[in-house]
Design a protein around this motif. Structure first.
Motif, PDB file in Angstrom:
ATOM      1  N   SER A  11       0.852  -1.194   0.000  1.00  0.00           N
ATOM      2  CA  SER A  11       0.000   0.000   0.000  1.00  0.00           C
ATOM      3  C   SER A  11       0.882   1.237   0.000  1.00  0.00           C
ATOM      4  CB  SER A  11      -0.891  -0.002   1.244  1.00  0.00           C
ATOM      5  OG  SER A  11      -1.588   1.210   1.337  1.00  0.00           O
ATOM      6  N   THR A  12       0.423   2.291  -0.664  1.00  0.00           N
ATOM      7  CA  THR A  12       1.178   3.544  -0.680  1.00  0.00           C
ATOM      8  C   THR A  12       0.800   4.427   0.502  1.00  0.00           C
ATOM      9  OG1 THR A  12      -0.500   4.542  -2.100  1.00  0.00           O
ATOM     10  CG2 THR A  12       1.409   3.526  -3.179  1.00  0.00           C
ATOM     11  N   GLU A  13      -0.226   4.029   1.232  1.00  0.00           N
ATOM     12  CA  GLU A  13      -0.670   4.788   2.395  1.00  0.00           C
ATOM     13  C   GLU A  13       0.342   4.618   3.522  1.00  0.00           C
ATOM     14  OE1 GLU A  13      -4.320   4.511   5.573  1.00  0.00           O
ATOM     15  OE2 GLU A  13      -4.646   3.814   3.535  1.00  0.00           O
ATOM     16  N   LYS A  14       0.727   5.738   4.155  1.00  0.00           N
ATOM     17  CA  LYS A  14       1.691   5.674   5.251  1.00  0.00           C
ATOM     18  C   LYS A  14       0.957   5.753   6.574  1.00  0.00           C
ATOM     19  CE  LYS A  14       5.890   7.464   3.291  1.00  0.00           C
ATOM     20  NZ  LYS A  14       7.079   8.180   3.661  1.00  0.00           N
ATOM     21  N   SER A  15       1.460   5.017   7.567  1.00  0.00           N
ATOM     22  CA  SER A  15       0.880   5.131   8.902  1.00  0.00           C
ATOM     23  C   SER A  15       1.491   6.364   9.565  1.00  0.00           C
ATOM     24  CB  SER A  15       1.172   3.873   9.720  1.00  0.00           C
ATOM     25  OG  SER A  15       2.556   3.708   9.893  1.00  0.00           O
ATOM     26  N   PRO A  16       0.755   6.965  10.504  1.00  0.00           N
ATOM     27  CA  PRO A  16       1.299   8.155  11.171  1.00  0.00           C
ATOM     28  C   PRO A  16       2.568   7.810  11.948  1.00  0.00           C
ATOM     29  CG  PRO A  16      -0.848   7.527  12.093  1.00  0.00           C
ATOM     30  CD  PRO A  16      -0.551   6.593  10.974  1.00  0.00           C
ATOM     31  N   ALA A  17       3.427   8.776  12.060  1.00  0.00           N
ATOM     32  CA  ALA A  17       4.668   8.584  12.815  1.00  0.00           C
ATOM     33  C   ALA A  17       4.328   8.301  14.275  1.00  0.00           C
ATOM     34  CB  ALA A  17       5.529   9.827  12.707  1.00  0.00           C
ATOM     35  N   GLN A  18       5.103   7.430  14.891  1.00  0.00           N
ATOM     36  CA  GLN A  18       4.880   7.058  16.276  1.00  0.00           C
ATOM     37  C   GLN A  18       5.754   7.901  17.201  1.00  0.00           C
ATOM     38  OE1 GLN A  18       2.550   4.799  17.407  1.00  0.00           O
ATOM     39  NE2 GLN A  18       1.902   4.934  15.275  1.00  0.00           N
ATOM     40  N   PRO A  19       5.140   8.592  18.158  1.00  0.00           N
ATOM     41  CA  PRO A  19       5.924   9.379  19.118  1.00  0.00           C
ATOM     42  C   PRO A  19       6.782   8.473  19.999  1.00  0.00           C
ATOM     43  CG  PRO A  19       3.615  10.015  19.155  1.00  0.00           C
ATOM     44  CD  PRO A  19       3.707   8.773  18.332  1.00  0.00           C
ATOM     45  N   THR A  20       7.824   9.022  20.526  1.00  0.00           N
ATOM     46  CA  THR A  20       8.716   8.277  21.408  1.00  0.00           C
ATOM     47  C   THR A  20       8.139   8.217  22.820  1.00  0.00           C
ATOM     48  OG1 THR A  20       9.914  10.258  22.055  1.00  0.00           O
ATOM     49  CG2 THR A  20      10.719   9.078  20.092  1.00  0.00           C
ATOM     50  N   THR A  21       8.733   7.365  23.624  1.00  0.00           N
ATOM     51  CA  THR A  21       8.322   7.265  25.023  1.00  0.00           C
ATOM     52  C   THR A  21       8.504   8.603  25.726  1.00  0.00           C
ATOM     53  OG1 THR A  21       8.957   4.946  25.049  1.00  0.00           O
ATOM     54  CG2 THR A  21       8.747   6.035  27.190  1.00  0.00           C
ATOM     55  N   LEU A  25       5.734  10.868  27.765  1.00  0.00           N
ATOM     56  CA  LEU A  25       5.924  11.322  29.141  1.00  0.00           C
ATOM     57  C   LEU A  25       5.846  12.843  29.242  1.00  0.00           C
ATOM     58  CD1 LEU A  25       8.739   8.870  30.281  1.00  0.00           C
ATOM     59  CD2 LEU A  25       6.318   8.849  30.935  1.00  0.00           C
ATOM     60  N   ALA A  26       6.421  13.535  28.261  1.00  0.00           N
ATOM     61  CA  ALA A  26       6.345  15.000  28.260  1.00  0.00           C
ATOM     62  C   ALA A  26       4.893  15.449  28.096  1.00  0.00           C
ATOM     63  CB  ALA A  26       7.216  15.567  27.138  1.00  0.00           C
ATOM     64  N   GLU A  27       4.164  14.776  27.236  1.00  0.00           N
ATOM     65  CA  GLU A  27       2.757  15.139  27.011  1.00  0.00           C
ATOM     66  C   GLU A  27       1.929  14.887  28.261  1.00  0.00           C
ATOM     67  OE1 GLU A  27      -0.255  16.911  25.463  1.00  0.00           O
ATOM     68  OE2 GLU A  27       1.593  16.711  24.305  1.00  0.00           O
ATOM     69  N   GLN A  28       2.235  13.816  28.964  1.00  0.00           N
ATOM     70  CA  GLN A  28       1.505  13.484  30.181  1.00  0.00           C
ATOM     71  C   GLN A  28       1.618  14.606  31.206  1.00  0.00           C
ATOM     72  OE1 GLN A  28       2.809   9.857  32.015  1.00  0.00           O
ATOM     73  NE2 GLN A  28       1.139   9.844  33.480  1.00  0.00           N
ATOM     74  N   GLY A  29       2.715  15.312  31.219  1.00  0.00           N
ATOM     75  CA  GLY A  29       2.918  16.408  32.158  1.00  0.00           C
ATOM     76  C   GLY A  29       2.412  17.748  31.654  1.00  0.00           C
ATOM     77  N   SER A  30       1.899  17.802  30.440  1.00  0.00           N
ATOM     78  CA  SER A  30       1.468  19.086  29.868  1.00  0.00           C
ATOM     79  C   SER A  30       0.142  19.554  30.468  1.00  0.00           C
ATOM     80  CB  SER A  30       1.323  18.970  28.349  1.00  0.00           C
ATOM     81  OG  SER A  30       0.166  18.222  28.024  1.00  0.00           O
ATOM     82  N   ALA A  31      -0.062  20.858  30.406  1.00  0.00           N
ATOM     83  CA  ALA A  31      -1.300  21.452  30.918  1.00  0.00           C
ATOM     84  C   ALA A  31      -2.508  20.986  30.108  1.00  0.00           C
ATOM     85  CB  ALA A  31      -1.197  22.975  30.878  1.00  0.00           C
ATOM     86  N   GLU A  32      -2.334  20.832  28.808  1.00  0.00           N
ATOM     87  CA  GLU A  32      -3.450  20.416  27.952  1.00  0.00           C
ATOM     88  C   GLU A  32      -3.912  18.997  28.301  1.00  0.00           C
ATOM     89  OE1 GLU A  32      -4.634  20.517  23.233  1.00  0.00           O
ATOM     90  OE2 GLU A  32      -2.516  20.449  23.788  1.00  0.00           O
TER      91      GLU A  32
END
Length: 121
Positions: A11-21, A25-32
């Motif tokens: 398939s030519t469709e790409k899967s979204p890039a996977q964020p790192t651990t 962890l940084a997102e978990q600490g974000s205000a949002e």
């Protein structure tokens, strides 16, 4: 229907890039993310407690107030049967109400976080 499964081979469709651990962890600490969690908790926890108390009331009345629960309302329908049906009704109402709340309040916030994390990956 969108899934998180990888695209089929060839398939030519790409899967979204996977964020790192570290990104997770940084997102978990974000205000949002904290706001998203707060929004979920302020809705889900009180409703869960209310439903559990409502269910326990039904169980306690069934065990200790047999005379009241056996009171006929009409025909062969008694208070216990009406309470039992009300348990199902409240279950479906809570699920419907939560789905509306999640679609309106939680999903847009979660989608924004997901999109940002995929773009940063």
């Amino acid at each position: 229907m969108a899934t998180d499964a990888p695209p089929p081979e060839g398939s030519t469709e790409k899967s979204p890039a996977q964020p790192t651990t570290e990104a997770f962890l940084a997102e978990q600490g974000s205000a949002e993310f904290g706001e998203l969690r707060r929004s979920h908790r302020t809705f889900a926890f009180p409703l869960t407690v209310a439903f559990v108390l409502w269910y326990l009331l039904y169980v306690l009345l069934s065990n200790y107030a047999g005379g009241f629960m056996g009171t006929k309302l009409f025909g062969n329908i008694n208070v216990a049967f009406a309470f039992g049906l009300a348990q199902f009704l409240t279950t479906f109402l809570i699920a419907w109400f939560y789905a509306r709340y999640a679609n309106a309040k939680l999903d847009p916030k979660a989608e924004a976080i997901k999109s940002r994390m995929e773009a940063d990956a």
